[in-house]
Design a protein around this motif. Structure first.
Motif, PDB file in Angstrom:
ATOM      1  N   THR A 135      44.602  21.008  -5.652  1.00 54.51           N
ATOM      2  CA  THR A 135      44.377  21.215  -7.082  1.00 54.51           C
ATOM      3  C   THR A 135      45.368  22.262  -7.591  1.00 54.51           C
ATOM      4  O   THR A 135      45.970  23.004  -6.806  1.00 54.51           O
ATOM      5  CB  THR A 135      42.948  21.714  -7.351  1.00 54.51           C
ATOM      6  N   GLU A 147      52.076  14.480 -14.348  1.00 54.69           N
ATOM      7  CA  GLU A 147      50.758  13.874 -14.201  1.00 54.69           C
ATOM      8  C   GLU A 147      50.229  14.141 -12.791  1.00 54.69           C
ATOM      9  O   GLU A 147      51.022  14.275 -11.855  1.00 54.69           O
ATOM     10  CB  GLU A 147      50.846  12.364 -14.428  1.00 54.69           C
ATOM     11  N   LYS A 150      43.628  11.548  -8.426  1.00 53.33           N
ATOM     12  CA  LYS A 150      42.431  12.068  -9.100  1.00 53.33           C
ATOM     13  C   LYS A 150      41.219  11.669  -8.283  1.00 53.33           C
ATOM     14  O   LYS A 150      41.172  10.591  -7.721  1.00 53.33           O
ATOM     15  CB  LYS A 150      42.312  11.498 -10.506  1.00 53.33           C
ATOM     16  N   LYS A 151      40.263  12.580  -8.227  1.00 52.82           N
ATOM     17  CA  LYS A 151      38.994  12.306  -7.561  1.00 52.82           C
ATOM     18  C   LYS A 151      37.926  12.828  -8.509  1.00 52.82           C
ATOM     19  O   LYS A 151      37.762  14.043  -8.643  1.00 52.82           O
ATOM     20  CB  LYS A 151      38.934  13.013  -6.207  1.00 52.82           C
ATOM     21  N   GLY A 152      37.294  11.919  -9.213  1.00 49.93           N
ATOM     22  CA  GLY A 152      36.366  12.341 -10.256  1.00 49.93           C
ATOM     23  C   GLY A 152      37.163  12.994 -11.371  1.00 49.93           C
ATOM     24  O   GLY A 152      38.131  12.438 -11.858  1.00 49.93           O
ATOM     25  N   VAL A 153      36.758  14.204 -11.743  1.00 54.25           N
ATOM     26  CA  VAL A 153      37.482  14.924 -12.788  1.00 54.25           C
ATOM     27  C   VAL A 153      38.558  15.851 -12.228  1.00 54.25           C
ATOM     28  O   VAL A 153      39.306  16.465 -12.986  1.00 54.25           O
ATOM     29  CB  VAL A 153      36.516  15.743 -13.683  1.00 54.25           C
ATOM     30  N   CYS A 154      38.642  15.951 -10.903  1.00 50.61           N
ATOM     31  CA  CYS A 154      39.611  16.837 -10.265  1.00 50.61           C
ATOM     32  C   CYS A 154      40.981  16.173 -10.175  1.00 50.61           C
ATOM     33  O   CYS A 154      41.090  15.022  -9.776  1.00 50.61           O
ATOM     34  CB  CYS A 154      39.155  17.231  -8.863  1.00 50.61           C
ATOM     35  N   ALA A 155      42.008  16.922 -10.535  1.00 55.32           N
ATOM     36  CA  ALA A 155      43.380  16.433 -10.455  1.00 55.32           C
ATOM     37  C   ALA A 155      44.047  17.082  -9.246  1.00 55.32           C
ATOM     38  O   ALA A 155      43.947  18.289  -9.043  1.00 55.32           O
ATOM     39  CB  ALA A 155      44.133  16.792 -11.721  1.00 55.32           C
ATOM     40  N   LYS A 194      49.003  25.649 -14.619  1.00 52.77           N
ATOM     41  CA  LYS A 194      48.401  24.524 -15.339  1.00 52.77           C
ATOM     42  C   LYS A 194      49.174  24.227 -16.620  1.00 52.77           C
ATOM     43  O   LYS A 194      49.411  23.074 -16.955  1.00 52.77           O
ATOM     44  CB  LYS A 194      46.930  24.812 -15.656  1.00 52.77           C
TER      45      LYS A 194
END
Length: 57
Positions: free
Chosen positions: A8, A33, A37-42, A24
């Motif tokens: 992350t 980009e 992605k895993k769920g809302v985690c980038a 960020k």
């Protein structure tokens, strides 16, 4: 499942020694980009993180 070496933005910031918010913002400003992605985690690969870090300095 996220590929090995993907982290992350917060984890990359700690590893690269830069403030999390700046990293960020650099991802956003450079238009980088998430590599995964895993769920809302980038998650970002090391190459993406290094590219964003260069945009900070």
């Amino acid at each position: 499942m996220v590929a090995e070496g993907m982290k992350t933005a917060a984890n990359w910031a700690k590893e690269l020694g830069v403030p999390e918010k700046k990293l960020k913002d650099a991802f956003k400003a450079a238009g980088i980009e998430p590599d995964a992605k895993k769920g809302v985690c980038a998650y970002y690969a090391q190459a993406s993180a290094e590219k964003a870090k260069k945009a900070i300095k």
